[in-house]
Write an enzyme that holds these catalytic residues in place. Structure first.
Site, PDB file in Angstrom:
ATOM      1  N   THR A   1      42.484   2.196  86.654  1.00  0.00           N
ATOM      2  CA  THR A   1      42.849   1.564  87.523  1.00  0.00           C
ATOM      3  C   THR A   1      41.899   0.177  88.435  1.00  0.00           C
ATOM      4  O   THR A   1      41.891  -0.085  87.721  1.00  0.00           O
ATOM      5  CB  THR A   1      43.770   1.761  88.468  1.00  0.00           C
TER       6      THR A   1
ATOM      7  N   HIS B   1      19.406  35.274  83.637  1.00  0.00           N
ATOM      8  CA  HIS B   1      20.469  35.046  82.823  1.00  0.00           C
ATOM      9  C   HIS B   1      19.871  33.762  82.078  1.00  0.00           C
ATOM     10  O   HIS B   1      19.930  32.864  80.860  1.00  0.00           O
ATOM     11  CB  HIS B   1      21.488  34.712  83.471  1.00  0.00           C
ATOM     12  N   GLU B   2      19.264  32.447  83.138  1.00  0.00           N
ATOM     13  CA  GLU B   2      19.400  31.247  82.466  1.00  0.00           C
ATOM     14  C   GLU B   2      18.036  31.334  81.953  1.00  0.00           C
ATOM     15  O   GLU B   2      17.824  30.349  80.934  1.00  0.00           O
ATOM     16  CB  GLU B   2      19.584  30.009  83.470  1.00  0.00           C
TER      17      GLU B   2
END
Length: 650
Positions: free
Chosen positions: A256, A459-460
């Site tokens: 909007t 992990h990454e």
């Protein structure tokens, strides 16, 4: 041995009985006294001689503060009752200055609008800011008056204008009666407060002021503004102006607001329509009449923008419930208004919805709302800009890390609500809005232990290393977080990479993608001996994504042991695995094979992986260029482990 003593303990009126030899001190006067005494603390000595100018805030009422200042000077600076030399800077004259110099004491009040001159600074020994009233002042005043300290009473003393407090609390009236009298009357809202919240001089925002809508929507808005300007100038006909677009996105992203901003940018009026508002008109005839009225108004004000909110409420004509005949008539009327016999020349229809898939396909066909633009949730940079726009507060770099983490997944409306809460907290504390109020109203964060941060980096870094080794180009940033939102599950790290849009989707392509998905798990197994539960359990989790890829490869694309396939439908993949044990075994074998390949890559390039982990733990984020450089400097020369693309036999 003589003891040197300040006048504070004996002279400052902490107890009501000390008012007997001084001026009468009402509850609000005592609060003003606390502010004056706090500002004049360096001169809080018996018999001190000084002339001080106190710069006030907008929250100021001179008669009350003058009484408080006279009490301070009579009790602290002068042993006798002291009435003189408490002035407003705008009212002082030569005689007042002469009296101040003669008595060697004066307290001058300068309002925010008063420009302090050089003569004022020469006359004054110091120019000091007078702090606003605070909750501590209100609590002390209630305690001194013998009244219970409640949140309602403190809020009343902090929010009522000084003038009303001064009139309510009188010497002849008990303090409790004054509070009850104030509570029984309508609450006064200072004009300055409403003006500060919405200054009338603020210009209407345009697309250049907006953030978080996505580049495609902003570019379309600028193109539309240029086309409408060309149409007004007679350069192009209306048929060359794109006159219909559908925007979609989750609630609160600003659909909007975008419509209003677009109208401001295009310099055309906007007419607001809504499927639910039209339906409120009554029966079918009234419903259609209200809808036509909005289109007629748009044509009368053309060129204009007709904004139709909640357009997905129309649904589609294929529904067969008991309201289907009613809705078919409404949709047919809408289609006629969009491009029926009477063309909507000069009217741009902007439809907004949360669920575009529910909308009838005829509404989205060319010539109607044929362009569809999705509005995403704002990213970190956009959320910072939204915060700056609504609050005017700029956080420091350390606070931005906390803000980015705590607001991840929030919409522009959520951030606006956050600022409202922060403003309310600042008002309750009688302080200006600052970064502390913003941070205090964020969702609570928990700092992760160093061991957890290290496991995230392992992990990454595994994802980044394996994606590089299988041949993915342009590995982008690696990110990990040191914080998590309390009570909320979300990814705490990510790796972005480019798989290559021009690559053929062969079995090798899917196997490489599966290996990259499982690389984080592989790295955890190689370093810690097992992997954590965060790798599964969610649609976006590594093991879930790898399972979906393997299911699509062997079950939907015919790249398994059989060419017999099911229709590609991610929603049906779970049913395919549960109903076909042979397919499930083959998917398991694919996952197991690619996990072993990812583990072998981690073992062979352990030095590069460790270097990535060490760097990531130190800085939380590594750019793609730095990732490539670290791998290149620590990579062990081996035969490439990227599977070559298989060529079809001729």
């Amino acid at each position: 041995m003589p003891i040197k003593q300040s006048g504070k303990r004996l002279r400052v009126p902490w107890r009501k009985k000390l008012d007997e030899n001084g001026l009468p001190l009402t509850l609000p006067t005592y609060m003003a006294y606390c502010a004056v005494a706090g500002a004049l603390r360096p001169w809080n000595r018996l018999g001190a001689k000084t002339i001080v100018t106190l710069v006030t805030t907008d929250d100021f009422y001179f008669p009350l503060f003058a009484e408080a200042a006279r009490y301070f000077s009579s009790q602290i600076w002068h042993p006798q009752r002291y009435h003189g030399n408490v002035l407003q800077c705008s009212d002082k004259n030569f005689r007042h200055e002469a009296e101040a110099l003669r008595d060697e004491r004066a307290i001058l009040f300068a309002s925010p609008s008063y420009q302090i001159q050089e003569d004022d600074r020469l006359l004054s020994d110091a120019v000091v800011s007078l702090g606003p009233r605070s909750a501590r002042h209100a609590e002390a005043a209630l305690r001194r008056a013998g009244l219970p300290i409640t949140n309602e009473s403190v809020e009343l003393l902090l929010t009522e204008p000084w003038s009303r407090l001064s009139r309510a609390f009188q010497d002849r009236r008990d303090a409790l009666q004054a509070i009850q009298r104030l509570r029984s009357l309508p609450k006064a809202i200072p004009p300055a407060a409403s003006e500060a919240e919405s200054p009338p001089s603020t210009p209407d925002p345009t697309l250049s002021d907006m953030h978080g809508f996505g580049s495609s929507l902003i570019e379309w808005g600028y193109d539309l503004a240029k086309d409408i300007a060309d149409y007004k100038a007679g350069i192009i006909p209306w048929r060359d102006v794109e006159n219909g677009v559908l925007i979609s996105g989750p609630p609160g992203v600003g659909k909007t607001m975008f419509a209003r901003v677009l109208a401001n940018t295009c310099k055309v009026p906007i007419i607001y329509g809504s499927a639910s508002r039209w339906q409120e008109a009554g029966a079918l005839d009234e419903h259609l009449k209200a809808m036509r009225a909005s289109f007629d108004e748009s044509r009368e004000k053309a060129p204009s923008i007709l904004f139709i909110d909640e357009i997905d409420v129309f649904g589609n004509r294929g529904e067969t419930d008991r309201h289907s005949a009613y809705m078919r008539a409404v949709i047919t009327a809408l289609l006629q208004l969009l491009d029926g016999f009477e063309r909507r020349k000069g009217v741009v229809v902007l439809g907004a919805c949360n669920y575009p898939d529910l909308l009838d396909s005829a509404i989205k066909r060319p010539g109607r709302l044929d362009r569809h633009i999705a509005v995403p949730l704002p990213d970190a940079a956009a959320r910072r800009s939204i915060l700056k726009r609504h609050s005017g507060v700029t956080l420091c770099s350390a606070d931005y890390e906390v803000f980015d983490m705590a607001t991840e997944g929030m919409s522009g409306a959520d951030i606006e609500r956050l600022v409202r809460d922060a403003r309310r907290a600042a008002r309750r504390q009688s302080e200006r809005l600052n970064s502390l109020h913003i941070l205090d109203n964020l969702r609570p964060l928990v700092k992760l232990p160093s061991a957890y941060v290290h496991s995230l980096a392992v992990h990454e870094a595994g994802h980044a290393l394996v994606s590089h080794e299988v041949g993915y180009a342009n590995v982008a940033d690696i990110k990990i977080s040191r914080w998590r939102v309390e009570g909320e599950y979300r990814a705490l790290g990510c790796v972005e990479y480019d798989v290559g849009a021009d690559r053929p989707r062969t079995r090798t392509f899917f196997e490489n993608a599966i290996a990259v998905c499982l690389a984080g798990i592989a790295a955890e197994i190689e370093v810690f001996g097992s992997f954590s539960q965060g790798a599964a359990g969610d649609d976006a989790a590594d093991l879930n994504r790898a399972t979906e890829l393997a299911t699509a490869m062997v079950g939907a694309f015919g790249m398994g042991h059989t060419l017999a396939v099911e229709k590609f439908s991610p929603n049906a993949f779970a049913r395919m695995r549960s109903s076909n044990p042979e397919l499930r075994r083959e998917i398991h074998n694919v996952l197991e094979t690619e996990l072993e390949r990812a583990k072998s890559i981690i073992r062979l390039q352990r030095a590069a992986h460790q270097a990535l982990v060490t760097r990531l733990v130190d800085v939380d984020q590594i750019s793609g260029a730095e990732v490539a450089e670290i791998i290149r400097n620590h990579r062990r020369p081996t035969v490439s482990l990227a599977k070559p693309e298989r060529r079809a036999a001729r």
